[in-house]
Design a protein around this motif. Structure first.
Motif, PDB file in Angstrom:
ATOM      1  N   MET A   1       0.853  -1.174   0.000  1.00 13.07           N
ATOM      2  CA  MET A   1       0.000   0.000   0.000  1.00 13.07           C
ATOM      3  C   MET A   1       0.901   1.239   0.000  1.00 13.07           C
ATOM      4  SD  MET A   1      -2.589   1.334   3.032  1.00 13.07           S
ATOM      5  CE  MET A   1      -3.667  -0.055   2.898  1.00 13.07           C
ATOM      6  N   LYS A   2       0.607   2.162  -0.875  1.00 13.44           N
ATOM      7  CA  LYS A   2       1.360   3.417  -0.925  1.00 13.44           C
ATOM      8  C   LYS A   2       0.855   4.328   0.191  1.00 13.44           C
ATOM      9  CE  LYS A   2       2.931   6.968  -4.147  1.00 13.44           C
ATOM     10  NZ  LYS A   2       2.843   7.463  -5.522  1.00 13.44           N
ATOM     11  N   GLY A  14       7.056  18.477   6.290  1.00 14.29           N
ATOM     12  CA  GLY A  14       7.733  17.472   5.484  1.00 14.29           C
ATOM     13  C   GLY A  14       6.766  16.400   5.019  1.00 14.29           C
ATOM     14  N   VAL A  15       7.028  15.892   3.819  1.00 17.39           N
ATOM     15  CA  VAL A  15       6.198  14.840   3.224  1.00 17.39           C
ATOM     16  C   VAL A  15       7.114  13.716   2.748  1.00 17.39           C
ATOM     17  CG1 VAL A  15       4.558  14.276   1.377  1.00 17.39           C
ATOM     18  CG2 VAL A  15       4.459  16.528   2.492  1.00 17.39           C
ATOM     19  N   ALA A  16       6.691  12.489   3.013  1.00 22.07           N
ATOM     20  CA  ALA A  16       7.427  11.314   2.549  1.00 22.07           C
ATOM     21  C   ALA A  16       6.429  10.265   2.065  1.00 22.07           C
ATOM     22  CB  ALA A  16       8.281  10.741   3.677  1.00 22.07           C
ATOM     23  N   PHE A  17       6.917   9.351   1.250  1.00 19.85           N
ATOM     24  CA  PHE A  17       6.106   8.252   0.734  1.00 19.85           C
ATOM     25  C   PHE A  17       6.852   6.939   0.892  1.00 19.85           C
ATOM     26  CE2 PHE A  17       4.052  11.675  -1.568  1.00 19.85           C
ATOM     27  CZ  PHE A  17       2.727  11.280  -1.587  1.00 19.85           C
ATOM     28  N   CYS A  18       6.093   5.852   0.949  1.00 21.13           N
ATOM     29  CA  CYS A  18       6.697   4.532   0.851  1.00 21.13           C
ATOM     30  C   CYS A  18       6.193   3.874  -0.432  1.00 21.13           C
ATOM     31  CB  CYS A  18       6.386   3.669   2.065  1.00 21.13           C
ATOM     32  SG  CYS A  18       4.691   3.081   2.167  1.00 21.13           S
ATOM     33  N   ASP A  19       6.914   2.866  -0.855  1.00 24.40           N
ATOM     34  CA  ASP A  19       6.505   2.115  -2.033  1.00 24.40           C
ATOM     35  C   ASP A  19       5.307   1.229  -1.684  1.00 24.40           C
ATOM     36  OD1 ASP A  19       8.145   0.526  -0.344  1.00 24.40           O
ATOM     37  OD2 ASP A  19       8.425  -0.900  -1.974  1.00 24.40           O
ATOM     38  N   VAL A  20       4.674   0.650  -2.691  1.00 25.00           N
ATOM     39  CA  VAL A  20       3.453  -0.134  -2.475  1.00 25.00           C
ATOM     40  C   VAL A  20       3.703  -1.393  -1.646  1.00 25.00           C
ATOM     41  CG1 VAL A  20       2.212   0.746  -4.487  1.00 25.00           C
ATOM     42  CG2 VAL A  20       3.657  -1.278  -4.720  1.00 25.00           C
ATOM     43  N   GLU A  22       5.599  -1.373   0.930  1.00 26.07           N
ATOM     44  CA  GLU A  22       5.883  -0.848   2.269  1.00 26.07           C
ATOM     45  C   GLU A  22       7.276  -1.229   2.745  1.00 26.07           C
ATOM     46  OE1 GLU A  22       2.710  -1.655   5.035  1.00 26.07           O
ATOM     47  OE2 GLU A  22       1.175  -1.169   3.547  1.00 26.07           O
ATOM     48  N   VAL A  23       8.242  -1.176   1.824  1.00 22.26           N
ATOM     49  CA  VAL A  23       9.615  -1.526   2.157  1.00 22.26           C
ATOM     50  C   VAL A  23      10.495  -0.277   2.269  1.00 22.26           C
ATOM     51  CG1 VAL A  23      11.676  -2.754   1.344  1.00 22.26           C
ATOM     52  CG2 VAL A  23       9.416  -3.775   1.054  1.00 22.26           C
ATOM     53  N   LEU A  24      10.345   0.626   1.322  1.00 18.48           N
ATOM     54  CA  LEU A  24      11.244   1.777   1.241  1.00 18.48           C
ATOM     55  C   LEU A  24      10.478   3.083   1.451  1.00 18.48           C
ATOM     56  CD1 LEU A  24      14.118   2.766   0.530  1.00 18.48           C
ATOM     57  CD2 LEU A  24      13.369   2.874  -1.845  1.00 18.48           C
ATOM     58  N   ALA A  25      10.894   3.858   2.441  1.00 15.97           N
ATOM     59  CA  ALA A  25      10.327   5.189   2.675  1.00 15.97           C
ATOM     60  C   ALA A  25      11.316   6.221   2.151  1.00 15.97           C
ATOM     61  CB  ALA A  25      10.070   5.406   4.159  1.00 15.97           C
ATOM     62  N   SER A  26      10.793   7.197   1.411  1.00 17.92           N
ATOM     63  CA  SER A  26      11.655   8.205   0.795  1.00 17.92           C
ATOM     64  C   SER A  26      11.090   9.603   1.013  1.00 17.92           C
ATOM     65  CB  SER A  26      11.744   7.976  -0.722  1.00 17.92           C
ATOM     66  OG  SER A  26      12.208   6.692  -0.996  1.00 17.92           O
ATOM     67  N   PRO A  27      11.989  10.589   1.193  1.00 12.95           N
ATOM     68  CA  PRO A  27      11.508  11.970   1.304  1.00 12.95           C
ATOM     69  C   PRO A  27      10.900  12.417  -0.012  1.00 12.95           C
ATOM     70  CG  PRO A  27      13.911  11.907   1.274  1.00 12.95           C
ATOM     71  CD  PRO A  27      13.433  10.491   1.276  1.00 12.95           C
ATOM     72  N   TYR A  28       9.868  13.238   0.066  1.00 15.94           N
ATOM     73  CA  TYR A  28       9.193  13.720  -1.140  1.00 15.94           C
ATOM     74  C   TYR A  28       9.387  15.228  -1.313  1.00 15.94           C
ATOM     75  CZ  TYR A  28       5.529  14.459  -4.617  1.00 15.94           C
ATOM     76  OH  TYR A  28       4.830  14.822  -5.749  1.00 15.94           O
ATOM     77  N   MET A 126      11.257   9.293   8.832  1.00 13.48           N
ATOM     78  CA  MET A 126      11.397   8.609  10.129  1.00 13.48           C
ATOM     79  C   MET A 126      10.024   8.240  10.705  1.00 13.48           C
ATOM     80  SD  MET A 126      14.710   8.732  10.895  1.00 13.48           S
ATOM     81  CE  MET A 126      16.144   9.570  10.252  1.00 13.48           C
ATOM     82  N   ILE A 127       9.059   9.140  10.578  1.00 13.86           N
ATOM     83  CA  ILE A 127       7.699   8.865  11.040  1.00 13.86           C
ATOM     84  C   ILE A 127       7.130   7.670  10.275  1.00 13.86           C
ATOM     85  CG2 ILE A 127       5.323   9.765  11.035  1.00 13.86           C
ATOM     86  CD1 ILE A 127       6.667  12.588  11.508  1.00 13.86           C
ATOM     87  N   LEU A 128       7.306   7.692   8.967  1.00 12.89           N
ATOM     88  CA  LEU A 128       6.777   6.611   8.128  1.00 12.89           C
ATOM     89  C   LEU A 128       7.462   5.286   8.436  1.00 12.89           C
ATOM     90  CD1 LEU A 128       4.854   5.748   5.945  1.00 12.89           C
ATOM     91  CD2 LEU A 128       6.420   6.678   4.236  1.00 12.89           C
ATOM     92  N   GLU A 129       8.773   5.305   8.618  1.00  9.49           N
ATOM     93  CA  GLU A 129       9.484   4.066   8.934  1.00  9.49           C
ATOM     94  C   GLU A 129       9.018   3.473  10.261  1.00  9.49           C
ATOM     95  OE1 GLU A 129      13.605   5.247   8.664  1.00  9.49           O
ATOM     96  OE2 GLU A 129      13.701   4.668   6.539  1.00  9.49           O
ATOM     97  N   SER A 130       8.803   4.324  11.255  1.00 10.04           N
ATOM     98  CA  SER A 130       8.325   3.781  12.544  1.00 10.04           C
ATOM     99  C   SER A 130       6.899   3.240  12.412  1.00 10.04           C
ATOM    100  CB  SER A 130       8.445   4.813  13.664  1.00 10.04           C
ATOM    101  OG  SER A 130       7.625   5.922  13.436  1.00 10.04           O
ATOM    102  N   PHE A 131       6.078   3.893  11.590  1.00 14.23           N
ATOM    103  CA  PHE A 131       4.723   3.393  11.339  1.00 14.23           C
ATOM    104  C   PHE A 131       4.777   2.041  10.626  1.00 14.23           C
ATOM    105  CE2 PHE A 131       0.958   2.976   8.647  1.00 14.23           C
ATOM    106  CZ  PHE A 131      -0.037   3.075   9.610  1.00 14.23           C
TER     107      PHE A 131
END
Length: 138
Positions: A1-2, A14-20, A22-28, A126-131
């Motif tokens: 899920m993106k 700040g905005v970041a996304f992960c891939d579908v 849910e492995v890689l989180a990247s700054p946007y 960092m927020i996305l990775e912890s989630f």
């Protein structure tokens, strides 16, 4: 899920996304806007363009776990976003994410204006990775 993560700040968000997968989180991006209605418009444009399936908003809890004054602002942003987009919105504890983001940038020799421009997007990562870690373990 993106998934799209948001690190809501007084001046910059700040905005970041992960891939579908849910492995890689990247700054946007970092949005420089303090007026919430305009910020919501900017976030809505990103959501329309990138089509995430969920939003995660960082919740700045105090070190003792209690909710500080900023938590209400973050929840207010979530309510404003839910009025314009029909996506599930989750909140993630963001204690120490800015400290970790600064440390990561220091380790990568990012300094001065370059750091200020990206630290909030790195905090969103960092927020996305912890989630994502929490989702994997639940």
């Amino acid at each position: 899920m993106k998934i799209m993560a948001i690190d809501y700040g007084d001046v910059r968000t700040g905005v970041a996304f992960c891939d579908v997968r849910e492995v890689l989180a990247s700054p946007y991006t970092v949005i420089k806007e303090s007026y919430q209605p305009k910020l919501v418009q900017s976030l809505e444009q990103i959501i329309e363009k990138e089509k995430p399936e969920m939003l995660v908003i960082g919740l700045p809890r105090n070190m003792d776990g209690s909710y500080g004054y900023r938590c209400e602002e973050c929840r207010s942003l979530g309510e404003a976003l839910s009025a314009v987009v029909s996506l599930p919105i989750e909140y993630q504890d963001e204690r120490l994410t800015t400290v970790l983001a600064h440390r990561t940038l220091s380790d990568n020799n990012v300094r001065g204006k370059n750091r200020k421009a990206v630290v909030d997007a790195v905090s969103a990562v960092m927020i996305l990775e912890s989630f994502l870690d929490k989702r994997k373990h639940n």
